[in-house]
Design a protein around this motif. Structure first.
Motif, PDB file in Angstrom:
ATOM      1  N   SER A  72      32.908  46.286  26.273  1.00  0.00           N
ATOM      2  CA  SER A  72      32.931  45.264  27.314  1.00  0.00           C
ATOM      3  C   SER A  72      31.576  44.564  27.453  1.00  0.00           C
ATOM      4  CB  SER A  72      33.332  45.882  28.655  1.00  0.00           C
ATOM      5  OG  SER A  72      32.367  46.843  29.009  1.00  0.00           O
ATOM      6  N   GLU A  74      28.833  41.902  27.200  1.00  0.00           N
ATOM      7  CA  GLU A  74      28.940  40.445  27.094  1.00  0.00           C
ATOM      8  C   GLU A  74      28.513  39.982  25.699  1.00  0.00           C
ATOM      9  OE1 GLU A  74      30.327  39.002  29.809  1.00  0.00           O
ATOM     10  OE2 GLU A  74      30.503  37.415  28.321  1.00  0.00           O
ATOM     11  N   ILE A  77      31.252  40.731  23.037  1.00  0.00           N
ATOM     12  CA  ILE A  77      32.399  39.835  23.187  1.00  0.00           C
ATOM     13  C   ILE A  77      32.024  38.428  22.730  1.00  0.00           C
ATOM     14  CG2 ILE A  77      33.856  38.677  24.915  1.00  0.00           C
ATOM     15  CD1 ILE A  77      33.939  41.434  26.336  1.00  0.00           C
ATOM     16  N   SER A  78      30.821  38.022  23.093  1.00  0.00           N
ATOM     17  CA  SER A  78      30.366  36.705  22.682  1.00  0.00           C
ATOM     18  C   SER A  78      30.244  36.628  21.153  1.00  0.00           C
ATOM     19  CB  SER A  78      29.033  36.444  23.374  1.00  0.00           C
ATOM     20  OG  SER A  78      28.341  35.460  22.749  1.00  0.00           O
TER      21      SER A  78
ATOM     22  N   ARG B 360      38.110  35.932  30.114  1.00  0.00           N
ATOM     23  CA  ARG B 360      37.239  35.988  28.926  1.00  0.00           C
ATOM     24  C   ARG B 360      37.425  34.744  28.064  1.00  0.00           C
ATOM     25  NH1 ARG B 360      33.172  39.379  29.269  1.00  0.00           N
ATOM     26  NH2 ARG B 360      33.779  41.389  30.043  1.00  0.00           N
ATOM     27  N   LYS B 363      35.679  31.923  29.602  1.00  0.00           N
ATOM     28  CA  LYS B 363      34.223  32.094  29.547  1.00  0.00           C
ATOM     29  C   LYS B 363      33.670  31.680  28.180  1.00  0.00           C
ATOM     30  CE  LYS B 363      30.672  35.381  30.930  1.00  0.00           C
ATOM     31  NZ  LYS B 363      29.872  34.355  31.555  1.00  0.00           N
ATOM     32  N   HIS B 364      34.425  32.001  27.140  1.00  0.00           N
ATOM     33  CA  HIS B 364      33.943  31.703  25.784  1.00  0.00           C
ATOM     34  C   HIS B 364      34.636  30.482  25.175  1.00  0.00           C
ATOM     35  CE1 HIS B 364      31.496  35.270  25.731  1.00  0.00           C
ATOM     36  NE2 HIS B 364      32.502  35.903  26.287  1.00  0.00           N
TER      37      HIS B 364
END
Lengths: 165, 378
Positions: A72, A74, A77-78, B360, B363-364
Protein backbone atom coordinates in the motif's frame (compact mmCIF):
# COMPACT_ATOMS: atom_id res chain seq x y z
CA UNK A 1 -7.52 -9.10 28.51
CA UNK A 2 -9.97 -11.95 27.85
CA UNK A 3 -13.12 -11.18 25.91
CA UNK A 4 -16.41 -11.27 27.76
CA UNK A 5 -19.17 -13.67 26.70
CA UNK A 6 -21.14 -10.77 25.26
CA UNK A 7 -18.18 -9.59 23.19
CA UNK A 8 -17.60 -13.11 21.86
CA UNK A 9 -21.29 -13.45 20.97
CA UNK A 10 -21.25 -10.07 19.21
CA UNK A 11 -18.23 -11.16 17.18
CA UNK A 12 -19.89 -14.47 16.24
CA UNK A 13 -23.03 -12.61 15.16
CA UNK A 14 -20.89 -10.29 13.05
CA UNK A 15 -19.19 -13.32 11.43
CA UNK A 16 -22.59 -14.88 10.75
CA UNK A 17 -23.73 -11.64 9.12
CA UNK A 18 -20.71 -11.70 6.81
CA UNK A 19 -21.30 -15.36 5.89
CA UNK A 20 -24.96 -14.61 5.23
CA UNK A 21 -23.97 -11.68 2.99
CA UNK A 22 -21.52 -13.91 1.12
CA UNK A 23 -24.08 -16.67 0.63
CA UNK A 24 -26.59 -14.12 -0.59
CA UNK A 25 -24.05 -12.75 -3.07
CA UNK A 26 -23.21 -16.26 -4.34
CA UNK A 27 -26.87 -17.15 -4.77
CA UNK A 28 -27.70 -13.89 -6.51
CA UNK A 29 -24.73 -14.37 -8.84
CA UNK A 30 -25.09 -18.10 -9.28
CA UNK A 31 -23.81 -18.23 -12.89
CA UNK A 32 -20.79 -16.11 -12.07
CA UNK A 33 -20.03 -18.13 -8.94
CA UNK A 34 -20.13 -21.42 -10.86
CA UNK A 35 -17.86 -20.02 -13.56
CA UNK A 36 -15.44 -18.87 -10.90
CA UNK A 37 -15.50 -22.30 -9.23
CA UNK A 38 -14.86 -23.93 -12.63
CA UNK A 39 -11.88 -21.65 -13.07
CA UNK A 40 -10.57 -22.52 -9.61
CA UNK A 41 -11.04 -26.24 -10.32
CA UNK A 42 -9.17 -26.09 -13.62
CA UNK A 43 -6.37 -24.12 -11.96
CA UNK A 44 -6.18 -26.76 -9.23
CA UNK A 45 -6.28 -29.65 -11.76
CA UNK A 46 -3.47 -28.12 -13.78
CA UNK A 47 -1.35 -27.68 -10.66
CA UNK A 48 -1.22 -23.90 -11.17
CA UNK A 49 -2.55 -23.15 -7.69
CA UNK A 50 0.20 -25.20 -6.02
CA UNK A 51 2.79 -23.42 -8.18
CA UNK A 52 1.42 -20.00 -7.22
CA UNK A 53 1.33 -20.99 -3.54
CA UNK A 54 4.92 -22.29 -3.72
CA UNK A 55 6.03 -19.09 -5.45
CA UNK A 56 4.31 -17.00 -2.80
CA UNK A 57 5.99 -19.01 -0.04
CA UNK A 58 9.37 -18.61 -1.74
CA UNK A 59 9.32 -14.91 -2.51
CA UNK A 60 6.83 -13.26 -0.16
CA UNK A 61 7.94 -12.03 3.24
CA UNK A 62 6.22 -13.95 6.03
CA UNK A 63 5.08 -10.83 7.86
CA UNK A 64 1.64 -9.86 6.61
CA UNK A 65 2.07 -6.40 8.09
CA UNK A 66 5.16 -5.89 5.93
CA UNK A 67 3.33 -7.13 2.82
CA UNK A 68 0.50 -4.70 3.55
CA UNK A 69 2.94 -1.87 4.11
CA UNK A 70 4.85 -2.56 0.92
CA UNK A 71 1.69 -3.18 -1.10
CA UNK A 72 0.00 0.00 0.00
CA UNK A 73 3.01 2.31 -0.15
CA UNK A 74 2.28 5.36 -2.30
CA UNK A 75 5.64 4.98 -4.05
CA UNK A 76 5.08 1.37 -5.11
CA UNK A 77 1.55 2.07 -6.33
CA UNK A 78 2.78 5.08 -8.23
CA UNK A 79 5.63 3.02 -9.75
CA UNK A 80 3.25 0.23 -10.76
CA UNK A 81 0.93 2.77 -12.33
CA UNK A 82 3.81 4.32 -14.27
CA UNK A 83 5.06 0.92 -15.36
CA UNK A 84 1.54 -0.05 -16.46
CA UNK A 85 1.44 3.02 -18.64
CA UNK A 86 4.70 2.10 -20.33
CA UNK A 87 3.02 -0.98 -21.77
CA UNK A 88 0.93 0.98 -24.32
CA UNK A 89 4.04 2.69 -25.70
CA UNK A 90 5.74 -0.68 -26.10
CA UNK A 91 2.58 -2.07 -27.72
CA UNK A 92 2.41 1.00 -29.95
CA UNK A 93 5.99 0.54 -31.12
CA UNK A 94 5.53 -3.16 -31.72
CA UNK A 95 2.16 -2.99 -33.43
CA UNK A 96 2.79 -0.38 -36.13
CA UNK A 97 2.93 -2.11 -39.50
CA UNK A 98 6.44 -0.90 -40.34
CA UNK A 99 8.05 -0.84 -36.93
CA UNK A 100 6.66 -4.29 -36.20
CA UNK A 101 8.37 -5.64 -39.36
CA UNK A 102 11.56 -3.77 -38.51
CA UNK A 103 11.59 -5.13 -34.98
CA UNK A 104 10.96 -8.64 -36.34
CA UNK A 105 13.73 -8.28 -38.95
CA UNK A 106 16.15 -7.28 -36.21
CA UNK A 107 15.00 -9.89 -33.70
CA UNK A 108 14.99 -12.82 -36.18
CA UNK A 109 18.53 -11.86 -37.21
CA UNK A 110 19.67 -10.89 -33.74
CA UNK A 111 21.89 -13.98 -33.57
CA UNK A 112 24.05 -12.91 -36.48
CA UNK A 113 24.02 -9.28 -35.39
CA UNK A 114 25.12 -10.23 -31.89
CA UNK A 115 27.79 -12.67 -33.15
CA UNK A 116 29.33 -10.10 -35.48
CA UNK A 117 29.28 -7.45 -32.73
CA UNK A 118 30.95 -9.80 -30.24
CA UNK A 119 33.50 -10.95 -32.83
CA UNK A 120 34.25 -7.32 -33.74
CA UNK A 121 34.74 -6.39 -30.10
CA UNK A 122 37.00 -9.38 -29.47
CA UNK A 123 39.10 -8.86 -32.61
CA UNK A 124 39.46 -5.14 -32.98
CA UNK A 125 40.93 -3.95 -36.24
CA UNK A 126 42.96 -0.88 -36.97
CA UNK A 127 41.00 1.22 -39.45
CA UNK A 128 43.23 3.22 -41.74
CA UNK A 129 41.72 6.00 -43.81
CA UNK A 130 42.02 3.74 -46.88
CA UNK A 131 40.28 0.89 -45.10
CA UNK A 132 37.46 3.23 -44.06
CA UNK A 133 37.14 4.55 -47.59
CA UNK A 134 37.06 0.99 -48.87
CA UNK A 135 34.36 0.12 -46.30
CA UNK A 136 32.27 3.04 -47.49
CA UNK A 137 32.12 1.34 -50.88
CA UNK A 138 30.64 -1.72 -49.19
CA UNK A 139 26.85 -1.53 -49.61
CA UNK A 140 26.05 -3.27 -46.32
CA UNK A 141 28.42 -1.01 -44.40
CA UNK A 142 26.92 2.19 -45.84
CA UNK A 143 23.40 0.87 -45.19
CA UNK A 144 24.30 0.17 -41.55
CA UNK A 145 26.12 3.48 -41.16
CA UNK A 146 23.21 5.45 -42.65
CA UNK A 147 20.81 3.55 -40.42
CA UNK A 148 22.90 4.43 -37.37
CA UNK A 149 23.18 8.10 -38.36
CA UNK A 150 19.41 8.25 -38.97
CA UNK A 151 18.80 6.50 -35.66
CA UNK A 152 20.88 9.10 -33.85
CA UNK A 153 19.05 11.94 -35.66
CA UNK A 154 15.64 10.47 -34.78
CA UNK A 155 16.74 9.95 -31.18
CA UNK A 156 17.86 13.58 -31.05
CA UNK A 157 14.50 14.77 -32.36
CA UNK A 158 12.55 12.60 -29.91
CA UNK A 159 14.74 13.48 -26.91
CA UNK A 160 14.46 17.19 -27.70
CA UNK A 161 10.72 16.88 -27.01
CA UNK A 162 11.20 15.40 -23.53
CA UNK A 163 10.29 18.10 -21.05
CA UNK A 164 13.21 19.24 -18.93
CA UNK A 165 13.21 21.33 -15.77
CA UNK B 1 -2.04 5.65 -57.33
CA UNK B 2 -2.38 6.40 -53.61
CA UNK B 3 -3.72 9.87 -52.90
CA UNK B 4 -2.56 11.15 -49.55
CA UNK B 5 -5.51 12.52 -47.59
CA UNK B 6 -5.13 15.71 -45.69
CA UNK B 7 -6.53 15.52 -42.16
CA UNK B 8 -6.53 18.71 -40.12
CA UNK B 9 -7.32 18.67 -36.40
CA UNK B 10 -8.12 22.06 -34.89
CA UNK B 11 -7.38 22.43 -31.19
CA UNK B 12 -4.51 21.07 -29.11
CA UNK B 13 -6.42 20.21 -25.96
CA UNK B 14 -7.07 16.61 -24.87
CA UNK B 15 -9.55 15.85 -27.67
CA UNK B 16 -7.35 17.31 -30.41
CA UNK B 17 -4.11 15.66 -29.25
CA UNK B 18 -5.72 12.25 -28.80
CA UNK B 19 -7.50 12.42 -32.18
CA UNK B 20 -4.32 13.48 -34.02
CA UNK B 21 -2.22 10.74 -32.36
CA UNK B 22 -4.84 8.11 -33.02
CA UNK B 23 -5.26 9.13 -36.64
CA UNK B 24 -1.49 8.91 -37.06
CA UNK B 25 -1.52 5.45 -35.50
CA UNK B 26 -4.33 4.20 -37.73
CA UNK B 27 -3.07 5.57 -41.05
CA UNK B 28 0.27 5.30 -42.79
CA UNK B 29 2.02 8.49 -43.87
CA UNK B 30 1.33 7.48 -47.48
CA UNK B 31 -2.39 7.35 -46.77
CA UNK B 32 -2.78 10.46 -44.66
CA UNK B 33 -1.05 13.60 -43.53
CA UNK B 34 -2.16 14.60 -40.03
CA UNK B 35 -1.84 18.25 -39.01
CA UNK B 36 -2.73 19.61 -35.60
CA UNK B 37 -3.35 23.34 -35.26
CA UNK B 38 -3.33 24.97 -31.84
CA UNK B 39 -1.64 27.55 -29.71
CA UNK B 40 -1.29 25.89 -26.32
CA UNK B 41 2.22 25.42 -25.02
CA UNK B 42 1.20 22.90 -22.36
CA UNK B 43 -1.61 20.48 -21.70
CA UNK B 44 -3.15 20.31 -18.24
CA UNK B 45 -4.82 17.13 -17.02
CA UNK B 46 -8.02 18.91 -16.00
CA UNK B 47 -9.26 16.01 -13.98
CA UNK B 48 -6.47 16.77 -11.47
CA UNK B 49 -7.89 20.24 -10.71
CA UNK B 50 -9.37 19.33 -7.29
CA UNK B 51 -6.21 17.49 -6.23
CA UNK B 52 -4.03 20.47 -7.20
CA UNK B 53 -6.27 22.88 -5.27
CA UNK B 54 -6.28 20.59 -2.23
CA UNK B 55 -2.50 20.06 -2.32
CA UNK B 56 -2.80 16.33 -2.87
CA UNK B 57 -0.49 16.20 -5.87
CA UNK B 58 2.63 17.81 -7.26
CA UNK B 59 1.29 20.11 -9.94
CA UNK B 60 4.21 19.28 -12.23
CA UNK B 61 2.69 15.81 -12.64
CA UNK B 62 -0.47 17.28 -14.12
CA UNK B 63 1.02 19.20 -17.01
CA UNK B 64 3.13 18.28 -20.06
CA UNK B 65 4.28 20.23 -23.14
CA UNK B 66 1.97 19.69 -26.12
CA UNK B 67 4.95 19.10 -28.40
CA UNK B 68 6.06 16.22 -26.19
CA UNK B 69 2.63 14.62 -26.29
CA UNK B 70 2.44 14.40 -30.08
CA UNK B 71 3.50 11.15 -31.68
CA UNK B 72 6.00 11.03 -34.50
CA UNK B 73 4.42 12.02 -37.82
CA UNK B 74 1.88 14.54 -36.52
CA UNK B 75 2.62 17.99 -37.99
CA UNK B 76 2.11 20.63 -35.33
CA UNK B 77 1.24 24.13 -36.46
CA UNK B 78 1.26 26.72 -33.69
CA UNK B 79 -1.46 29.06 -34.83
CA UNK B 80 -5.12 29.94 -34.37
CA UNK B 81 -8.04 29.31 -36.70
CA UNK B 82 -10.03 32.40 -37.55
CA UNK B 83 -12.35 31.10 -40.22
CA UNK B 84 -13.56 27.83 -41.71
CA UNK B 85 -15.11 27.52 -45.14
CA UNK B 86 -16.44 23.98 -45.28
CA UNK B 87 -17.89 24.36 -48.77
CA UNK B 88 -14.38 25.06 -50.11
CA UNK B 89 -12.67 22.81 -47.53
CA UNK B 90 -10.49 25.72 -46.44
CA UNK B 91 -9.19 26.97 -43.10
CA UNK B 92 -7.86 30.48 -42.48
CA UNK B 93 -5.36 31.10 -39.71
CA UNK B 94 -4.47 34.15 -37.65
CA UNK B 95 -1.00 34.25 -39.22
CA UNK B 96 -2.60 34.78 -42.64
CA UNK B 97 -1.89 31.24 -43.81
CA UNK B 98 -4.62 29.01 -45.17
CA UNK B 99 -4.97 25.24 -45.21
CA UNK B 100 -7.06 22.92 -47.28
CA UNK B 101 -8.30 19.62 -45.95
CA UNK B 102 -10.01 16.38 -46.87
CA UNK B 103 -11.17 15.82 -43.31
CA UNK B 104 -11.52 18.39 -40.58
CA UNK B 105 -11.83 17.66 -36.86
CA UNK B 106 -12.90 20.63 -34.77
CA UNK B 107 -11.82 20.29 -31.16
CA UNK B 108 -11.17 23.94 -30.30
CA UNK B 109 -12.40 23.81 -26.71
CA UNK B 110 -14.29 26.73 -25.23
CA UNK B 111 -13.49 30.34 -24.51
CA UNK B 112 -13.87 31.83 -21.03
CA UNK B 113 -16.69 34.38 -21.02
CA UNK B 114 -16.73 35.84 -17.49
CA UNK B 115 -18.69 38.84 -18.78
CA UNK B 116 -21.72 36.54 -19.12
CA UNK B 117 -22.09 36.44 -15.32
CA UNK B 118 -22.07 39.78 -13.51
CA UNK B 119 -19.51 39.88 -10.70
CA UNK B 120 -17.72 36.66 -11.71
CA UNK B 121 -14.39 38.10 -12.78
CA UNK B 122 -11.85 38.47 -9.99
CA UNK B 123 -14.21 36.95 -7.41
CA UNK B 124 -15.10 33.33 -8.14
CA UNK B 125 -12.50 30.55 -8.16
CA UNK B 126 -12.43 27.37 -10.18
CA UNK B 127 -10.37 24.27 -10.91
CA UNK B 128 -10.45 24.03 -14.69
CA UNK B 129 -6.92 25.18 -15.37
CA UNK B 130 -3.64 24.97 -13.51
CA UNK B 131 -3.41 28.64 -12.63
CA UNK B 132 -6.92 28.81 -11.15
CA UNK B 133 -6.52 25.51 -9.28
CA UNK B 134 -3.31 26.81 -7.67
CA UNK B 135 -4.98 30.11 -6.82
CA UNK B 136 -7.89 28.32 -5.18
CA UNK B 137 -5.40 26.21 -3.20
CA UNK B 138 -3.76 29.34 -1.85
CA UNK B 139 -7.11 30.91 -0.95
CA UNK B 140 -8.29 27.80 0.89
CA UNK B 141 -4.99 27.55 2.76
CA UNK B 142 -5.36 31.10 4.04
CA UNK B 143 -8.95 30.62 5.14
CA UNK B 144 -9.35 29.87 8.83
CA UNK B 145 -13.11 30.16 9.24
CA UNK B 146 -16.23 31.01 7.27
CA UNK B 147 -18.25 29.50 4.44
CA UNK B 148 -16.99 27.97 1.23
CA UNK B 149 -19.65 27.65 -1.44
CA UNK B 150 -19.01 25.16 -4.21
CA UNK B 151 -21.56 25.74 -6.96
CA UNK B 152 -22.22 24.35 -10.42
CA UNK B 153 -24.12 26.19 -13.07
CA UNK B 154 -25.38 23.70 -15.63
CA UNK B 155 -24.60 20.24 -16.94
CA UNK B 156 -22.41 21.42 -19.81
CA UNK B 157 -19.56 22.67 -17.56
CA UNK B 158 -16.33 20.77 -18.23
CA UNK B 159 -15.19 18.45 -15.42
CA UNK B 160 -18.47 18.91 -13.57
CA UNK B 161 -17.73 15.89 -11.38
CA UNK B 162 -14.55 17.66 -10.22
CA UNK B 163 -16.62 20.21 -8.28
CA UNK B 164 -18.34 17.40 -6.37
CA UNK B 165 -14.95 15.81 -5.73
CA UNK B 166 -13.59 19.10 -4.46
CA UNK B 167 -16.46 19.60 -1.99
CA UNK B 168 -16.28 16.05 -0.59
CA UNK B 169 -12.50 15.72 -0.30
CA UNK B 170 -12.07 19.24 1.10
CA UNK B 171 -14.72 18.58 3.75
CA UNK B 172 -12.93 15.42 4.84
CA UNK B 173 -9.64 17.33 5.05
CA UNK B 174 -11.38 19.94 7.20
CA UNK B 175 -12.94 17.29 9.46
CA UNK B 176 -9.48 15.81 10.09
CA UNK B 177 -8.23 19.13 11.47
CA UNK B 178 -11.53 19.96 13.20
CA UNK B 179 -11.82 23.17 11.22
CA UNK B 180 -14.58 25.77 11.71
CA UNK B 181 -15.02 26.20 7.94
CA UNK B 182 -18.40 25.20 6.58
CA UNK B 183 -18.88 23.88 3.06
CA UNK B 184 -22.13 24.37 1.14
CA UNK B 185 -22.96 22.90 -2.25
CA UNK B 186 -25.23 24.80 -4.62
CA UNK B 187 -26.86 23.06 -7.58
CA UNK B 188 -29.02 24.61 -10.31
CA UNK B 189 -30.89 21.31 -10.72
CA UNK B 190 -33.72 19.68 -8.78
CA UNK B 191 -31.19 17.33 -7.20
CA UNK B 192 -27.50 17.46 -6.36
CA UNK B 193 -26.36 16.17 -9.78
CA UNK B 194 -27.93 16.68 -13.21
CA UNK B 195 -28.26 12.91 -13.65
CA UNK B 196 -30.97 11.51 -11.41
CA UNK B 197 -29.22 8.21 -10.67
CA UNK B 198 -26.16 10.03 -9.34
CA UNK B 199 -28.13 12.76 -7.66
CA UNK B 200 -29.33 10.55 -4.81
CA UNK B 201 -25.79 9.25 -4.27
CA UNK B 202 -24.26 12.72 -3.95
CA UNK B 203 -27.15 14.01 -1.81
CA UNK B 204 -26.50 11.15 0.61
CA UNK B 205 -22.73 11.76 0.57
CA UNK B 206 -23.21 15.48 1.27
CA UNK B 207 -25.56 14.63 4.13
CA UNK B 208 -23.12 12.24 5.78
CA UNK B 209 -20.24 14.71 5.28
CA UNK B 210 -22.33 17.52 6.80
CA UNK B 211 -22.30 19.58 3.61
CA UNK B 212 -25.41 21.69 3.25
CA UNK B 213 -26.98 21.08 -0.16
CA UNK B 214 -29.04 23.81 -1.82
CA UNK B 215 -30.84 22.79 -5.02
CA UNK B 216 -32.78 24.72 -7.67
CA UNK B 217 -30.38 27.63 -7.26
CA UNK B 218 -28.96 28.89 -10.56
CA UNK B 219 -26.42 31.62 -9.94
CA UNK B 220 -27.43 34.61 -12.09
CA UNK B 221 -25.12 37.20 -10.55
CA UNK B 222 -22.48 37.70 -7.88
CA UNK B 223 -22.55 40.64 -5.51
CA UNK B 224 -18.85 41.09 -4.75
CA UNK B 225 -19.44 43.83 -2.18
CA UNK B 226 -21.79 41.78 -0.01
CA UNK B 227 -20.04 38.53 -0.93
CA UNK B 228 -23.27 36.86 -1.99
CA UNK B 229 -24.53 34.86 -4.92
CA UNK B 230 -27.93 35.73 -6.35
CA UNK B 231 -30.35 33.27 -7.96
CA UNK B 232 -32.90 33.77 -10.74
CA UNK B 233 -35.60 34.09 -8.05
CA UNK B 234 -33.51 36.73 -6.28
CA UNK B 235 -32.56 34.43 -3.42
CA UNK B 236 -29.15 35.22 -1.95
CA UNK B 237 -26.45 33.22 -0.20
CA UNK B 238 -23.34 34.52 1.53
CA UNK B 239 -19.88 33.10 1.08
CA UNK B 240 -16.30 33.74 2.09
CA UNK B 241 -14.88 31.72 -0.79
CA UNK B 242 -16.88 30.98 -3.92
CA UNK B 243 -15.98 28.12 -6.27
CA UNK B 244 -17.97 28.23 -9.49
CA UNK B 245 -17.18 27.11 -13.08
CA UNK B 246 -16.61 30.10 -15.36
CA UNK B 247 -19.23 31.00 -17.95
CA UNK B 248 -18.08 29.71 -21.32
CA UNK B 249 -18.69 30.31 -25.00
CA UNK B 250 -17.95 28.40 -28.14
CA UNK B 251 -15.14 29.81 -30.29
CA UNK B 252 -16.14 32.65 -32.59
CA UNK B 253 -15.28 30.87 -35.83
CA UNK B 254 -17.84 28.13 -35.08
CA UNK B 255 -20.65 30.70 -35.23
CA UNK B 256 -20.03 31.09 -38.98
CA UNK B 257 -23.30 30.46 -40.87
CA UNK B 258 -21.54 27.77 -42.90
CA UNK B 259 -20.88 25.84 -39.68
CA UNK B 260 -23.10 26.14 -36.61
CA UNK B 261 -24.53 29.63 -37.12
CA UNK B 262 -27.01 30.63 -34.46
CA UNK B 263 -28.69 27.24 -34.39
CA UNK B 264 -25.78 25.77 -32.37
CA UNK B 265 -26.56 22.23 -31.28
CA UNK B 266 -29.25 21.77 -33.96
CA UNK B 267 -26.48 21.70 -36.53
CA UNK B 268 -24.65 18.83 -34.84
CA UNK B 269 -25.35 15.17 -35.52
CA UNK B 270 -25.00 13.50 -32.13
CA UNK B 271 -24.64 9.97 -33.47
CA UNK B 272 -22.07 10.87 -36.13
CA UNK B 273 -20.38 13.86 -34.45
CA UNK B 274 -20.55 15.72 -37.74
CA UNK B 275 -21.48 19.33 -38.38
CA UNK B 276 -24.44 20.20 -40.61
CA UNK B 277 -24.57 17.95 -43.65
CA UNK B 278 -20.82 17.78 -44.07
CA UNK B 279 -19.54 14.25 -43.71
CA UNK B 280 -15.95 15.53 -43.63
CA UNK B 281 -16.31 17.97 -40.72
CA UNK B 282 -16.36 16.51 -37.20
CA UNK B 283 -16.68 18.17 -33.82
CA UNK B 284 -15.47 16.83 -30.49
CA UNK B 285 -14.34 17.65 -26.97
CA UNK B 286 -15.70 20.48 -24.86
CA UNK B 287 -17.21 22.29 -27.84
CA UNK B 288 -19.42 19.28 -28.61
CA UNK B 289 -20.38 18.67 -24.98
CA UNK B 290 -21.24 22.31 -24.47
CA UNK B 291 -23.51 22.34 -27.49
CA UNK B 292 -25.02 18.94 -26.80
CA UNK B 293 -26.15 20.43 -23.47
CA UNK B 294 -26.12 17.06 -21.79
CA UNK B 295 -23.59 15.11 -19.82
CA UNK B 296 -22.33 13.32 -22.86
CA UNK B 297 -18.76 14.44 -22.63
CA UNK B 298 -15.96 12.03 -23.18
CA UNK B 299 -13.11 13.17 -25.35
CA UNK B 300 -11.83 9.59 -25.24
CA UNK B 301 -14.79 7.93 -26.94
CA UNK B 302 -15.33 10.90 -29.23
CA UNK B 303 -11.71 10.90 -30.42
CA UNK B 304 -11.81 7.13 -30.89
CA UNK B 305 -15.05 7.29 -32.87
CA UNK B 306 -13.90 10.13 -35.13
CA UNK B 307 -10.49 8.62 -35.87
CA UNK B 308 -12.09 5.27 -36.67
CA UNK B 309 -14.67 6.92 -38.94
CA UNK B 310 -12.05 8.85 -40.90
CA UNK B 311 -9.66 5.89 -41.08
CA UNK B 312 -12.50 3.70 -42.22
CA UNK B 313 -13.06 6.06 -45.16
CA UNK B 314 -9.37 6.03 -45.99
CA UNK B 315 -8.49 2.37 -45.59
CA UNK B 316 -11.82 0.65 -44.86
CA UNK B 317 -10.44 -0.83 -41.69
CA UNK B 318 -13.37 -0.41 -39.30
CA UNK B 319 -17.03 -1.26 -39.13
CA UNK B 320 -19.40 1.55 -39.73
CA UNK B 321 -20.88 2.41 -36.36
CA UNK B 322 -22.72 5.21 -34.63
CA UNK B 323 -21.49 7.22 -31.68
CA UNK B 324 -23.29 6.00 -28.58
CA UNK B 325 -22.34 8.84 -26.23
CA UNK B 326 -20.37 6.46 -24.04
CA UNK B 327 -18.88 8.17 -21.00
CA UNK B 328 -16.89 6.94 -18.03
CA UNK B 329 -16.28 9.32 -15.15
CA UNK B 330 -14.24 8.86 -11.99
CA UNK B 331 -14.14 10.97 -8.89
CA UNK B 332 -12.78 10.85 -5.39
CA UNK B 333 -15.46 10.92 -2.76
CA UNK B 334 -13.11 11.43 0.17
CA UNK B 335 -9.53 10.82 1.20
CA UNK B 336 -9.68 7.07 0.66
CA UNK B 337 -12.70 6.26 -1.52
CA UNK B 338 -13.79 7.01 -5.06
CA UNK B 339 -16.38 6.11 -7.66
CA UNK B 340 -16.46 5.33 -11.37
CA UNK B 341 -19.66 5.59 -13.39
CA UNK B 342 -20.43 4.79 -17.01
CA UNK B 343 -23.36 5.62 -19.20
CA UNK B 344 -24.37 6.27 -22.80
CA UNK B 345 -27.11 8.27 -24.55
CA UNK B 346 -29.43 5.29 -24.06
CA UNK B 347 -28.11 3.51 -21.00
CA UNK B 348 -28.51 5.30 -17.70
CA UNK B 349 -25.75 5.02 -15.09
CA UNK B 350 -26.16 2.74 -12.10
CA UNK B 351 -25.95 4.12 -8.58
CA UNK B 352 -22.20 4.05 -7.93
CA UNK B 353 -20.45 1.97 -5.30
CA UNK B 354 -17.46 3.54 -3.56
CA UNK B 355 -14.12 1.74 -3.49
CA UNK B 356 -10.46 2.30 -2.68
CA UNK B 357 -9.53 1.09 -6.17
CA UNK B 358 -11.50 3.96 -7.72
CA UNK B 359 -9.74 6.40 -5.40
CA UNK B 360 -6.36 5.01 -6.46
CA UNK B 361 -7.33 5.14 -10.12
CA UNK B 362 -8.28 8.80 -9.79
CA UNK B 363 -5.13 9.61 -7.84
CA UNK B 364 -2.90 8.21 -10.56
CA UNK B 365 -5.15 9.15 -13.47
CA UNK B 366 -2.80 11.78 -14.91
CA UNK B 367 -0.15 9.17 -15.68
CA UNK B 368 -2.75 7.09 -17.52
CA UNK B 369 -4.01 10.25 -19.25
CA UNK B 370 -0.60 11.37 -20.54
CA UNK B 371 0.95 7.94 -21.21
CA UNK B 372 -1.94 6.01 -22.69
CA UNK B 373 -5.03 8.09 -23.48
CA UNK B 374 -3.49 11.10 -25.19
CA UNK B 375 -1.05 8.88 -27.06
CA UNK B 376 -4.07 7.33 -28.77
CA UNK B 377 -3.34 3.73 -27.85
CA UNK B 378 -6.45 3.12 -25.72
Amino acid sequence: MDKTDNEQKAEMNEDNDVVEELLKFFLENRDLSLQFLDLLKSLKDSGAIEDIAALARAVMPSSSALVKEIGSSEEIISSISRFGNLVPSILYAASMENSSDTIKAILYNSDSILKSMVSGAKNPEQFSLFKLLALLKDKEFTKGLTAMVNLITALGKALAKVPGD
Amino acid sequence: MVVTKNIVVVGDGAAGIMTANKLRYLNSEKDARVTLIGNNVKNFCRSDGPQIALRMKKFTESVKPVNFLLNNGVDFVRDEVTQVRPKNRLLYLKSGKKYDYDYLVLAPGLADAPEKLAGYEGEAKHILDMQHALELGKTLENLTEGTVIVATNGASAPNLMGFFELALVYTEQLANIKSKIQVKFVSPDKGAFPIQELSAFFAEKFKSADIELLTDFKVTSINQKNKEIVSAENKTLNYDVLVLPPPLNTRDFLANDDLLGNAGSKNINKSRLTVKDYDDVYISGDAFDFLAEELSGSFVTQSRFISHRISSDINSSFDYQQYTGSVTLSAMTGLSKGITVSYTYEKRPKAPAESTADFRFKKHYSDFYFSSLLRGII
